[in-house]
Design a protein around this motif. Structure first.
Motif, PDB file in Angstrom:
ATOM      1  N   GLU A 297       0.854  -1.191   0.000  1.00 33.86           N
ATOM      2  CA  GLU A 297       0.000   0.000   0.000  1.00 33.86           C
ATOM      3  C   GLU A 297       0.887   1.237   0.000  1.00 33.86           C
ATOM      4  N   VAL A 298       0.516   2.218  -0.810  1.00 29.88           N
ATOM      5  CA  VAL A 298       1.252   3.481  -0.877  1.00 29.88           C
ATOM      6  C   VAL A 298       0.282   4.610  -0.542  1.00 29.88           C
ATOM      7  N   THR A 299       0.626   5.404   0.453  1.00 25.32           N
ATOM      8  CA  THR A 299      -0.207   6.532   0.882  1.00 25.32           C
ATOM      9  C   THR A 299       0.430   7.828   0.402  1.00 25.32           C
ATOM     10  N   VAL A 300      -0.365   8.667  -0.260  1.00 22.50           N
ATOM     11  CA  VAL A 300       0.122   9.911  -0.854  1.00 22.50           C
ATOM     12  C   VAL A 300      -0.548  11.089  -0.158  1.00 22.50           C
ATOM     13  N   ALA A 301       0.226  12.104   0.157  1.00 22.08           N
ATOM     14  CA  ALA A 301      -0.308  13.315   0.795  1.00 22.08           C
ATOM     15  C   ALA A 301       0.480  14.522   0.316  1.00 22.08           C
ATOM     16  N   GLY A 302      -0.107  15.686   0.478  1.00 21.47           N
ATOM     17  CA  GLY A 302       0.592  16.911   0.130  1.00 21.47           C
ATOM     18  C   GLY A 302       1.712  17.193   1.106  1.00 21.47           C
ATOM     19  N   GLU A 303       2.826  17.673   0.609  1.00 20.82           N
ATOM     20  CA  GLU A 303       3.950  17.995   1.479  1.00 20.82           C
ATOM     21  C   GLU A 303       3.550  19.093   2.451  1.00 20.82           C
ATOM     22  N   ARG A 304       3.870  18.874   3.712  1.00 22.47           N
ATOM     23  CA  ARG A 304       3.498  19.793   4.803  1.00 22.47           C
ATOM     24  C   ARG A 304       1.982  19.978   4.888  1.00 22.47           C
ATOM     25  N   GLY A 305       1.234  18.949   4.550  1.00 18.84           N
ATOM     26  CA  GLY A 305      -0.214  18.995   4.693  1.00 18.84           C
ATOM     27  C   GLY A 305      -0.936  19.827   3.665  1.00 18.84           C
ATOM     28  N   ARG A 306      -0.268  20.162   2.556  1.00 25.11           N
ATOM     29  CA  ARG A 306      -0.903  21.004   1.550  1.00 25.11           C
ATOM     30  C   ARG A 306      -1.870  20.216   0.676  1.00 25.11           C
ATOM     31  N   ARG A 307      -2.753  20.928   0.012  1.00 29.70           N
ATOM     32  CA  ARG A 307      -3.701  20.321  -0.914  1.00 29.70           C
ATOM     33  C   ARG A 307      -2.966  19.869  -2.180  1.00 29.70           C
ATOM     34  N   LEU A 308      -3.359  18.716  -2.702  1.00 32.09           N
ATOM     35  CA  LEU A 308      -2.773  18.194  -3.929  1.00 32.09           C
ATOM     36  C   LEU A 308      -3.781  18.250  -5.061  1.00 32.09           C
ATOM     37  N   VAL A 309      -3.336  18.672  -6.219  1.00 32.45           N
ATOM     38  CA  VAL A 309      -4.144  18.589  -7.434  1.00 32.45           C
ATOM     39  C   VAL A 309      -3.290  17.866  -8.471  1.00 32.45           C
ATOM     40  N   GLY A 310      -3.494  16.581  -8.591  1.00 35.37           N
ATOM     41  CA  GLY A 310      -2.663  15.765  -9.466  1.00 35.37           C
ATOM     42  C   GLY A 310      -1.450  15.248  -8.710  1.00 35.37           C
ATOM     43  N   TRP A 311      -1.146  13.961  -8.874  1.00 34.66           N
ATOM     44  CA  TRP A 311       0.029  13.367  -8.228  1.00 34.66           C
ATOM     45  C   TRP A 311       0.445  12.126  -8.994  1.00 34.66           C
TER      46      TRP A 311
ATOM     47  N   VAL B 287      -7.340  14.708  -6.783  1.00 32.78           N
ATOM     48  CA  VAL B 287      -7.378  15.863  -5.878  1.00 32.78           C
ATOM     49  C   VAL B 287      -7.431  15.365  -4.435  1.00 32.78           C
ATOM     50  N   VAL B 288      -6.442  15.773  -3.646  1.00 34.89           N
ATOM     51  CA  VAL B 288      -6.365  15.370  -2.239  1.00 34.89           C
ATOM     52  C   VAL B 288      -6.467  16.626  -1.380  1.00 34.89           C
ATOM     53  N   PRO B 289      -7.524  16.764  -0.576  1.00 40.12           N
ATOM     54  CA  PRO B 289      -7.681  17.964   0.249  1.00 40.12           C
ATOM     55  C   PRO B 289      -6.518  18.165   1.209  1.00 40.12           C
ATOM     56  N   ALA B 290      -6.353  19.393   1.665  1.00 38.15           N
ATOM     57  CA  ALA B 290      -5.292  19.715   2.617  1.00 38.15           C
ATOM     58  C   ALA B 290      -5.434  18.860   3.871  1.00 38.15           C
ATOM     59  N   ALA B 291      -4.308  18.421   4.398  1.00 36.11           N
ATOM     60  CA  ALA B 291      -4.235  17.617   5.624  1.00 36.11           C
ATOM     61  C   ALA B 291      -4.857  16.234   5.471  1.00 36.11           C
ATOM     62  N   GLU B 292      -5.150  15.804   4.243  1.00 37.97           N
ATOM     63  CA  GLU B 292      -5.689  14.466   4.017  1.00 37.97           C
ATOM     64  C   GLU B 292      -4.762  13.685   3.096  1.00 37.97           C
TER      65      GLU B 292
ATOM     66  N   LYS C 195      12.670   2.537  -3.793  1.00 33.78           N
ATOM     67  CA  LYS C 195      12.853   3.959  -3.548  1.00 33.78           C
ATOM     68  C   LYS C 195      11.821   4.721  -4.362  1.00 33.78           C
ATOM     69  N   LEU C 196      10.924   5.443  -3.679  1.00 36.53           N
ATOM     70  CA  LEU C 196       9.814   6.136  -4.339  1.00 36.53           C
ATOM     71  C   LEU C 196      10.163   7.588  -4.664  1.00 36.53           C
ATOM     72  N   THR C 197       9.550   8.082  -5.731  1.00 35.67           N
ATOM     73  CA  THR C 197       9.599   9.508  -6.041  1.00 35.67           C
ATOM     74  C   THR C 197       8.164   9.984  -6.230  1.00 35.67           C
ATOM     75  N   CYS C 198       7.763  10.961  -5.455  1.00 36.80           N
ATOM     76  CA  CYS C 198       6.403  11.501  -5.532  1.00 36.80           C
ATOM     77  C   CYS C 198       6.464  12.875  -6.197  1.00 36.80           C
ATOM     78  N   ARG C 199       5.599  13.093  -7.183  1.00 37.28           N
ATOM     79  CA  ARG C 199       5.603  14.343  -7.927  1.00 37.28           C
ATOM     80  C   ARG C 199       4.193  14.911  -8.070  1.00 37.28           C
ATOM     81  N   THR C 200       4.133  16.234  -8.198  1.00 36.93           N
ATOM     82  CA  THR C 200       2.906  16.925  -8.572  1.00 36.93           C
ATOM     83  C   THR C 200       3.200  17.732  -9.840  1.00 36.93           C
ATOM     84  N   PRO C 201       2.162  18.099 -10.596  1.00 34.54           N
ATOM     85  CA  PRO C 201       2.384  18.845 -11.846  1.00 34.54           C
ATOM     86  C   PRO C 201       3.111  20.155 -11.619  1.00 34.54           C
TER      87      PRO C 201
END
Length: 444
Positions: free
Chosen positions: A363-377, A414-419, A438-444
């Protein structure tokens, strides 16, 4: 490689890619012989698939077309044809300009009871007709319900459906479907039947009313599956006739649930302002704590004009005895430690949730860095030597050799802030234990 403008079977001209799931790509196309817009679903095969695997996929697509073609209903997507292109099967279907219910819920969180009743009346009507033709859908979920701009709802993807008395390619002892919307008897390893479709539609309507599945908000698929098998239903916050019908559909005992035709009649009454009539079935046992405050959540499913099932296939046997609670076995301690990588605006936490000789579940859990909202990942990694990915859910998988990329689909990009949002997969390993990549997580 199929691309825009390609001609399929000498008559279907591909125009625009409109959706992709774990088992296929869907295109908007034109039938040049009849001059009408259609949807073409191309089955995806694993790289290096041998002739036997290819032929099995063709048989599955042909069977899907044969079963779906038996059903003609205004609220079911019609299958027109099945053809081959480049050795791969393609389904040609009715095109509906729409969004999936999963995409709607991902954006809005929940729907008013009046909207849910309208959707329920339409979909239950189509499924009632399917049942009367001896067809069990087996994967009713928000991702398989399409909603057009004029609020027309249609059920799609009878790809793992079963026609009574007909063998099915998918019957191999595995549990097939999306865990959050499975009926308890199916999660325990039993056969799907008409009553199971009733439960799955009830779970889908519950998610539309409440913003989450009736089994609560659980990230780990194996934990969710165990909860489903026990029939643990979260208490709803909404009340009213629609909720009463939904709770009747969610009875743990399949014999105690209404038929799909009874559900359709009850929902028709609600839409028309009449009092619905259902057998005195009582309510399911509500055993989970009250849920957290309503929020926008990810509902597992597929979006787009015509997306196929991307449900989890869990190769395990759960106790058939409903009184037996399946044991959730933790993988070895060395495999449970989560690895978190932060880069390019998001974090990705990887952990192995189960392991067995020759395979594992991660399982891989994705979140915004420092709890920020994500739009695309997207999350990328290199598969260790001898590792494979056999099934993936809650993401779009792209592979180039040993390089793996999993991106958010339109229902969970789309991942809401702090989620956070999670995707998972079943992998194979030639020798030894799973190795954390070794994972690499990116946003647009």
């Amino acid at each position: 490689m199929t691309d825009e403008g390609d001609l399929i079977a000498g008559r279907y001209r591909l125009q625009t890619r409109v959706g992709q799931g774990g088992m296929g790509i869907v295109w908007r196309a034109t039938d040049e012989q009849l001059g009408r817009v259609v949807a073409v679903k191309q089955m995806l095969l694993h790289p290096g698939s041998d002739e036997a695997v290819t032929e099995q996929a063709v048989q599955r697509a042909t069977r899907e077309a044969r079963v779906a073609a038996r059903l003609k209903h205004p609220h079911a997507i019609t299958v027109y044809d099945v053809v081959r292109h480049g050795g791969k099967p393609c389904l040609v279907m009715e095109f509906l300009s729409s969004r999936s219910l999963a995409a709607v819920l991902a954006e809005q969180g929940w729907l008013p009871a009046s909207n849910v009743a309208l959707i329920a009346r339409q979909i239950s009507g189509a499924l009632a007709a399917a049942h009367e033709h001896g067809i069990v859908h087996r994967d009713v979920k928000p991702g398989n319900i399409l909603i057009s701009r004029d609020n027309t709802a249609k059920i799609v993807d009878f790809g793992i459906s079963r026609a009574t008395g007909e063998a099915t390619v998918t019957d191999a002892g595995a549990i097939v479907g999306t865990p959050a919307f499975l009926a308890p008897e199916v999660a325990r390893g039993g056969d799907a039947n008409f009553a199971s479709d009733v439960f799955s539609l009830g779970a889908t309507l519950f998610a539309a009313l409440e913003g989450h599945s009736p089994f609560g908000e659980v990230d780990a698929a194996i934990v969710l599956l165990a909860r489903v098998a026990r029939g643990q239903i979260a208490p709803p916050k909404t009340t009213g006739p629609v909720t009463d019908v939904v709770l009747a559909m969610l009875r743990n005992d399949p014999a105690a649930r209404p038929s799909m035709r009874q559900v359709h009649e009850a929902c028709t009454a609600i839409v028309e302002g009449r009092t619905p009539e259902l057998p005195a079935l009582g309510r399911p046992t509500l055993v989970l704590p009250a849920r957290r405050p309503r929020k926008r959540v990810v509902v597992a499913g597929s979006a787009g004009v015509c997306l196929l099932a991307t449900g989890v296939v869990i190769g395990m046997s759960l106790a058939a005895d409903p009184t037996t609670i399946p044991e959730v076995v933790s993988p070895p301690t060395s495999a449970t430690a989560a690895t978190t990588v932060a880069s390019h605006g998001c974090t990705a936490s990887y952990r192995v949730t189960d392991a067995w000789p020759g395979g594992y579940q991660a399982e891989v859990t994705v979140a915004g860095e420092r709890g920020r909202r994500l739009v695309g990942w997207s999350v990328t990694w290199r598969l260790p030597e001898g590792h494979t990915i056999d099934d993936l859910w809650n993401g779009v998988l792209t592979r180039t050799g040993r390089h793996v990329k999993v991106s958010g689909a339109d229902w969970n990009a789309v991942v809401p802030a702090a989620e956070s949002v999670a995707f998972g997969f079943v992998g194979g390993v030639a020798d030894g234990q799973p190795v954390e990549p070794k994972l690499t997580c990116r946003t647009p």
